[in-house]
Design an enzyme around this catalytic site. Sequence first.
Site, PDB file in Angstrom:
ATOM      1  N   SER A   1       0.832  -1.196   0.000  1.00 15.20           N
ATOM      2  CA  SER A   1       0.000   0.000   0.000  1.00 15.20           C
ATOM      3  C   SER A   1       0.872   1.254   0.000  1.00 15.20           C
ATOM      4  CB  SER A   1      -0.912   0.003   1.227  1.00 15.20           C
ATOM      5  OG  SER A   1      -0.131   0.202   2.387  1.00 15.20           O
ATOM      6  N   LYS A   2       0.205   2.374  -0.030  1.00 14.16           N
ATOM      7  CA  LYS A   2       0.923   3.650  -0.184  1.00 14.16           C
ATOM      8  C   LYS A   2       2.039   3.833   0.832  1.00 14.16           C
ATOM      9  CE  LYS A   2      -3.047   3.051  -0.872  1.00 14.16           C
ATOM     10  NZ  LYS A   2      -3.743   2.105  -0.004  1.00 14.16           N
ATOM     11  N   ARG A   3       1.811   3.329   2.031  1.00  9.09           N
ATOM     12  CA  ARG A   3       2.850   3.575   3.034  1.00  9.09           C
ATOM     13  C   ARG A   3       4.130   2.794   2.773  1.00  9.09           C
ATOM     14  NH1 ARG A   3       2.180  -0.684   6.676  1.00  9.09           N
ATOM     15  NH2 ARG A   3       0.340  -1.818   6.017  1.00  9.09           N
TER      16      ARG A   3
END
Length: 467
Positions: A238-240
Amino acid sequence: MSETRTRFAPSPTGHLHIGGARTALFAWLYARHTGGKFILRIEDTDAERSTDEYTQKILQAMEWLNLDWDEGPFYQSKRLDLYREYVEKLIENGRAFWCECTSEDLERKREEALKTGGKPKYDGTCRTKGLGPGPGRVVRFASPKSGITSFEDVIKGTISVDNSELDDLIILRSDNMPTYNFTVVIDDATMNITHVIRGDDHVNNTPRQIALYEALGFRLPVFAHVPMILGSDKTRLSKRHGATSVMAYKEMGYLPEALVNYLVRLSWAHGDMEIFSMEELVQLFDLQNVGRSAAVFNPEKLLWLNHHYIKTGDVKRLARLLMPFVIEAGLDPVNDNFLEHVVEDVRERTHTLIDMIDFGDFYFRDIDAAPELKEKFLTSEMLPVFRELISGLDIIDLTDRKMTENVFSNVLEKCGIKFKQLAQPIRVALTGKTASPGIFEIISTLGTKVVPRLKNALNYMESRTAQ
RNA sequence: GGUCCCAUCGUCUAGGGGUCUAGGACGCUGGCCUCUCACGCCGGUAACAGGGGUUCGAAUCCCCUUGGGACCGCCA
């Protein structure tokens, strides 16, 4: 055996991300490998979250990756009549029923079930009520309640689930829109998809979809569930974990062939081979060699592959790809020829197109070395050497490497110094830095910019000795 | 919590009963090359999750444990 037909069916609620791209790649590769067809379908039945903008972005990303499709893009939002037709059919057959339970009721029951350790599934309240259409009502599929459903997944092997685990899923929402598990079945069946290749987060959906296939009398496709791509902490990417959208990599100066090569090696291998051209992939890719376990996304290896393709790619093409980055950086690309020389000079030392500009910025802008560098390298001892060099270089064709080398060896001999002593001062004078491509490469590429820069350095040395 | 899936170096993987004192790649690292930085070349580091079986023999087959992941929506 009929022709292979695979598909990629993204929902336009976000950018095409790394995981989706890998799934698309596998489906595309399998179609190409078998000489079949690859179909693109946009699953936009969630009107709330789907946008045309994302659809366009996804299409662009597919094109950038060179994953072309033979049919489509088909839009589910344009096939609503078809889905409703099949809903009707199921109701007539007694395999679907209207349900008046409200979301709130269901939510309450779910929570209660979870609390008492039960299964949070639909309890069949309306199954036998014989309800008709009405406001707020949905249509549910009457799932088989006994027996087991099992299927042969090409990648995972045999998967079986007890039908008691399946619940009566909603196939038509109260807003009259069909739901995913239903549309996917109708579409894959009516589009004659032979191999459903998708992320393994859909494994649990498969048995209920198979029930639907059977209730509708459709022939079952082959299922191939490809493992997920995880972040460094082994949770879903995911984005993180950093950039996840395909186009973000384009913007960071990655080459599509590098991303493709990287992605294909996640959960797939062909012996010890690491570098694959598209042609080789089409020839070698096979579902049999796809692994069953999830893979962790490793940015370093992607970067290495990108470096490889930058190092070995066609110079003219790389120059063309570099152009927009130069302009974006507000620099003057001069012309195609100049850019090609820059690419040749820096490609072994840079990992991305952005790197090329960072590392080779001195090709495009006026330079001014840091004071401490000038002080260290542009010393008074270098002054006579620079004078000689300037007068020598000023009168020759700097693109003629042999001539340039002659001038250098003459100057070196005359001044009695080694090239090694001269290289860093020249480098600082020409690039403002201590790390750069080779001196002769720089000179040839820089051309008319060389002598003025050397003169600037000379001025500095003179002013320094004057003090 | 239930169901399903998964398990070889830090990471991607090869391996599908003996050829494995487990191979390749990224990363990290020692050296060579060298006008800097790189590239290239040579070398090093590091793994079969644990326990039971099956077998003459198991990284490879089976079971259990442990660990991880996915799903359980009027999202897809």
